[in-house]
Scaffold this active site. Structure first.
Site, mmCIF file in Angstrom:
data_model
loop_
_atom_site.group_PDB
_atom_site.id
_atom_site.type_symbol
_atom_site.label_atom_id
_atom_site.label_comp_id
_atom_site.label_asym_id
_atom_site.label_seq_id
_atom_site.Cartn_x
_atom_site.Cartn_y
_atom_site.Cartn_z
ATOM 1 N N ARG A 30 58.615 57.385 48.621
ATOM 2 C CA ARG A 30 58.897 58.831 48.586
ATOM 3 C C ARG A 30 59.634 59.224 47.312
ATOM 4 O O ARG A 30 59.393 60.301 46.752
ATOM 5 C CB ARG A 30 59.738 59.220 49.813
ATOM 6 C CG ARG A 30 58.895 59.272 51.067
ATOM 7 C CD ARG A 30 59.686 58.923 52.307
ATOM 8 N NE ARG A 30 58.760 58.419 53.315
ATOM 9 C CZ ARG A 30 58.171 59.174 54.223
ATOM 10 N NH1 ARG A 30 58.446 60.458 54.301
ATOM 11 N NH2 ARG A 30 57.311 58.659 55.079
ATOM 12 N N ASP A 67 52.537 57.330 53.029
ATOM 13 C CA ASP A 67 53.650 56.847 52.189
ATOM 14 C C ASP A 67 53.565 55.363 51.884
ATOM 15 O O ASP A 67 54.164 54.893 50.919
ATOM 16 C CB ASP A 67 55.010 57.176 52.827
ATOM 17 C CG ASP A 67 55.295 56.312 54.038
ATOM 18 O OD1 ASP A 67 54.342 55.913 54.753
ATOM 19 O OD2 ASP A 67 56.480 56.023 54.300
ATOM 20 N N ASN A 68 52.860 54.630 52.727
ATOM 21 C CA ASN A 68 52.636 53.204 52.443
ATOM 22 C C ASN A 68 51.523 52.706 53.352
ATOM 23 O O ASN A 68 51.065 53.432 54.234
ATOM 24 C CB ASN A 68 53.918 52.364 52.613
ATOM 25 C CG ASN A 68 54.612 52.550 53.939
ATOM 26 O OD1 ASN A 68 55.670 53.173 54.023
ATOM 27 N ND2 ASN A 68 54.036 52.038 55.002
ATOM 28 N N HIS A 71 63.783 61.387 53.904
ATOM 29 C CA HIS A 71 64.187 60.011 53.580
ATOM 30 C C HIS A 71 64.514 59.753 52.113
ATOM 31 O O HIS A 71 64.199 58.688 51.566
ATOM 32 C CB HIS A 71 63.166 58.979 54.092
ATOM 33 C CG HIS A 71 63.877 57.789 54.690
ATOM 34 N ND1 HIS A 71 63.226 56.747 55.315
ATOM 35 C CD2 HIS A 71 65.216 57.496 54.742
ATOM 36 C CE1 HIS A 71 64.126 55.857 55.720
ATOM 37 N NE2 HIS A 71 65.322 56.293 55.385
ATOM 38 N N SER A 95 63.872 57.697 59.108
ATOM 39 C CA SER A 95 62.874 57.156 60.047
ATOM 40 C C SER A 95 63.277 57.447 61.492
ATOM 41 O O SER A 95 64.456 57.621 61.800
ATOM 42 C CB SER A 95 62.708 55.652 59.845
ATOM 43 O OG SER A 95 62.268 55.396 58.533
ATOM 44 N N LYS A 154 59.728 64.136 57.561
ATOM 45 C CA LYS A 154 60.642 63.033 57.226
ATOM 46 C C LYS A 154 60.915 62.994 55.731
ATOM 47 O O LYS A 154 60.038 62.652 54.944
ATOM 48 C CB LYS A 154 60.020 61.711 57.684
ATOM 49 C CG LYS A 154 60.779 60.476 57.218
ATOM 50 C CD LYS A 154 60.130 59.214 57.734
ATOM 51 C CE LYS A 154 60.636 57.986 56.999
ATOM 52 N NZ LYS A 154 60.019 56.741 57.487
ATOM 53 N N ASP A 167 53.181 58.686 57.828
ATOM 54 C CA ASP A 167 54.154 57.610 57.619
ATOM 55 C C ASP A 167 53.598 56.302 58.170
ATOM 56 O O ASP A 167 53.339 56.186 59.371
ATOM 57 C CB ASP A 167 55.481 57.958 58.308
ATOM 58 C CG ASP A 167 56.601 57.005 57.893
ATOM 59 O OD1 ASP A 167 56.316 56.028 57.169
ATOM 60 O OD2 ASP A 167 57.751 57.248 58.286
ATOM 61 N N ASP A 168 53.416 55.325 57.299
ATOM 62 C CA ASP A 168 52.870 54.012 57.676
ATOM 63 C C ASP A 168 51.426 54.120 58.170
ATOM 64 O O ASP A 168 50.975 53.302 58.965
ATOM 65 C CB ASP A 168 53.719 53.310 58.761
ATOM 66 C CG ASP A 168 55.106 52.924 58.278
ATOM 67 O OD1 ASP A 168 55.487 53.299 57.152
ATOM 68 O OD2 ASP A 168 55.824 52.255 59.054
ATOM 69 N N CYS A 177 58.970 53.063 52.900
ATOM 70 C CA CYS A 177 59.176 54.510 52.894
ATOM 71 C C CYS A 177 59.987 55.053 51.722
ATOM 72 O O CYS A 177 59.533 55.941 51.008
ATOM 73 C CB CYS A 177 59.863 54.932 54.186
ATOM 74 S SG CYS A 177 58.950 54.458 55.660
ATOM 75 N N HIS A 217 54.653 56.192 62.207
ATOM 76 C CA HIS A 217 55.727 55.191 62.123
ATOM 77 C C HIS A 217 56.181 54.832 63.537
ATOM 78 O O HIS A 217 56.218 55.683 64.418
ATOM 79 C CB HIS A 217 56.896 55.802 61.324
ATOM 80 C CG HIS A 217 57.975 54.833 60.956
ATOM 81 N ND1 HIS A 217 58.886 54.339 61.875
ATOM 82 C CD2 HIS A 217 58.304 54.272 59.768
ATOM 83 C CE1 HIS A 217 59.738 53.520 61.253
ATOM 84 N NE2 HIS A 217 59.396 53.459 59.975
ATOM 85 N N LYS A 249 52.214 46.884 55.235
ATOM 86 C CA LYS A 249 53.525 47.401 54.819
ATOM 87 C C LYS A 249 54.499 46.276 54.429
ATOM 88 O O LYS A 249 54.493 45.207 55.032
ATOM 89 C CB LYS A 249 54.114 48.211 55.981
ATOM 90 C CG LYS A 249 55.445 48.857 55.673
ATOM 91 C CD LYS A 249 55.988 49.630 56.876
ATOM 92 C CE LYS A 249 57.347 50.247 56.535
ATOM 93 N NZ LYS A 249 57.926 50.999 57.658
HETATM 94 MG MG MG Z 1 56.457 54.502 55.687
#
Ligand code: MG
Length: 440
Positions: free
Chosen positions: A79, A275-276, A130, A153, A128, A35-36, A75, A223, A290
Site C-alpha cells: 500500500r 494488494d498482494n 494500513h 487488517s 483498509k 486484500d489478499d 499489505c 483477507h 502471499k
Molecule cells: Mg494484503
C-alpha cells in the site's frame, strides 16, 4: 524506475488534455483494491467456482492485465508503494503495522490523493488504509477529504484473532469516519455492504460538483478472517472465501451502476486490483502466494475500464505494477511528476489508452527491506526464497535460482546452471539497485 525521459514525457496540462478526446476535464478515477485476493480468484482469471460477473463484464468492457504485479507481497509495503509510486523501502514501510504501532507513512511522502488534489480532485478513501492508524497518519491528513473504514487488517484484535500471541495487547478493531472512531468491533459481515454504501454516496455527491473525483476503495476482504453478508453467505461454491469475493464483485457492480446512473461512466477510469497475491484463495498458475517473492505472492488481477478511452475486450501481457498508477494518474490529471524524488513506476497510459506493448519487465522483489529477486525481461533470478504453501520441486537446489517466467510461468524449472551469464548479469543488477537505494 522513472527515468528523466519519462518525466519529460509525462508532459503538462496541455499535453494531457489531448489524451481524453473532446473532454478538457481530467477523468474521475476509481481505484478498487482487494486484500489478499490472488491472481486466480476471479472467474475472468480462471477460477472455476467463484463467480464474478461484474468484474468479468468490466474486463470485457475494458482491459485485463496478465503481467501486473503488486509492489510487495504483503499489505503495508504494497500500500505504501501504491500510494506513493515508490518502492516501500524508500518510505521505510517495509514490514507490517500492528495496532500498537505509532508510526505510518512519513509526511515527506506524496500520496496519489495529495497529488490529485493539485488538479482539483475531490478525494475519498473507503476501506483498509494500513499506512498508520493514528489520526495524523489517517487519510484525511494524507490528501483525502474523507475516510471510512477499518484502518488496518481485520484480524488484529482479541475478538477477531483470540489465539494470536499478541491478542491481549490489542485494542478493539476500530471503524473510523474521518479521523474519529465511530464503532468498535463492527460486524465484519456488514463491511463490504457499508463500504459500498459510503463509496456510492461519495460518487453521487461528487458527480454533482462538476470537479473530478478520486475514490480509493481498498476492501477489507478477502483477507482472513473472511466474512460476507447474509445475502452472500453460503452462496458460492467456494466456501466463505468465495462468498466474500462474490460480495466484492457485487460491490464493483454497484459502483459501476452508480457511475452509469450519474452519467459519469464515460469520464471515469475504474481500476480493480489487489494488494498482494493469494493467501486464502488461488494464485492461479503461479507458484506459492502471499509473503513470498514467488510470482504467486505478487502477481495480481488488474482490470481497467473507461468506455471510449480504454479499448474494450483487450487482454494485455504488458508488464506493469501498482507503482505505475501514481505516474499514470498524474498524466491523466495533467500534472507534472514531482521532480525531487525517484519514482519506481512508469506512466501506463500508452498501454491503457492505445494498447501499446509497454516496457521490458524490470522489477525488484522485496522481502521486507531486502531484495530477494529481480525480473528482467523473461528472466527472474531469486537470491533468497521462502516456501510457504508449496514444497520446492525435488532437486531444485539452493539460490540463486533462475526461471524463464514467460515460458515456465509456474517457476518450476531452475535453469541457473544452464545460463551462468544471465545469473551473473542479474546478480549485478541487484547489487547496483541495492547500492542506489538509501533506505529511510
Ligand atoms: Mg494484503
Amino acid at each position: 524506475m522513472m527515468s528523466r525521459r519519462s518525466l519529460l514525457r509525462s508532459g503538462g496540462i496541455a499535453g494531457a488534455s489531448t489524451l481524453y478526446g473532446a473532454s478538457s476535464r481530467p477523468p474521475n478515477i476509481v481505484l478498487i483494491v482487494g486484500d489478499d485476493l490472488g491472481y486466480g480468484d476471479l472467474s475472468c482469471y480462471g477460477h472455476p467456482t467463484i463467480l464474478t460477473p461484474n468484474l468479468d463484464r468490466m474486463a470485457r468492457e475494458g482491459m485485463r492485465f496478465t503481467q501486473f504485479c503488486s509492489a510487495a507481497s504483503l499489505c503495508v509495503p504494497s500500500r505504501a508503494a501504491l500510494m506513493t509510486g515508490r518502492l516501500a523501502i524508500r518510505s521505510g514501510l517495509t514490514g507490517g503495522l500492528p495496532p500498537w504501532s505509532e508510526t505510518g507513512l512519513p509526511d515527506s511522502e506524496i500520496t496519489v490523493a495529495q497529488m490529485l488534489k493539485k488538479a482539483g480532485y475531490g478525494t475519498m478513501c473507503v476501506g483498509k488504509w494500513h499506512l498508520g492508524h493514528l489520526p495524523r497518519y489517517l487519510p484525511p491528513n494524507r490528501g483525502f477529504d474523507d475516510y471510512f473504514g477499518i484502518p488496518y487488517s481485520n484480524d488484529m484484535s482479541k475478538a477477531t484473532n483470540p489465539r494470536a500471541p499478541w491478542a491481549d495487547k490489542t485494542p478493539p478493531t476500530p471503524l473510523i469516519r474521518g479521523v474519529k472512531t465511530i464503532e468498535q468491533e463492527p460486524d465484519q459481515s456488514t463491511l463490504t455492504r457499508r463500504y459500498t454504501e459510503v463509496a456510492t454516496e461519495f460518487i453521487r455527491k461528487s458527480s454533482r460538483t462538476g470537479s473530478p473525483f478520486f475514490l480509493y476503495m481498498p476492501h477489507t476482504f478477502p483477507h482472513w478472517p473472511v466474512a460476507a453478508s447474509e445475502r452472500f453467505r453460503g452462496k458460492s461454491l467456494a466456501g466463505l472465501f468465495g462468498d466474500a469475493v462474490e460480495e466484492i464483485d457485487w460491490s464493483v457492480g454497484e459502483v459501476l451502476r452508480v457511475l452509469r446512473e450519474q452519467k459519469a461512466d464515460q469520464n471515469t477510469l475504474v481500476i480493480f486490483t489487489s494488494d498482494n497475491g493469494a493467501e486464502g484463495g488461488s494464485a492461479g498458475p503461479f507458484r506459492d502466494g502471499k509473503v513470498t517473492t514467488w510470482e504467486g505472492g505478487l502477481r495480481v488481477p488488474c482490470i481497467a475500464r473507461w468506455p471510449g478511452n480504454v479499448p474494450a475486450g483487450v487482454v494485455t501481457p504488458a508488464f506493469s505494477s501498482t507503482m505505475d498508477l501514481f505516474p499514470t494518474f498524474a498524466k491523466l490529471a495533467g500534472l507534472e511528476m514531482p521532480n525531487d524524488r525517484v519514482f519506481d513506476g512508469e506512466d501506463l497510459t500508452p498501454v491503457l489508452l492505445r494498447n501499446e506493448a509497454g516496457r521490458e519487465p524490470l522489477f525488484f522483489y522485496y522481502s521486507e527491506a531486502d531484495v530477494w529477486a529481480v525480473r528482467k525481461g523473461r528472466w527472474k533470478l531469486h537470491v533468497a526464497v521462502n516456501n510457504r504453501k508449496m514444497p520446492p520441486p525435488r532437486g531444485e537446489g539452493d539460490p540463486p535460482l533462475l526461471f524463464d517466467v514467460q515460458q515456465d510461468i509456474s517457476e518450476r524449472r531452475n535453469v541457473a546452471q544452464r545460463h551462468p551469464e544471465i545469473v551473473k548479469e542479474l546478480l549485478e543488477l541487484i547489487n547496483r539497485h541495492k547500492a542506489s537505494i538509501t533506505p529511510r
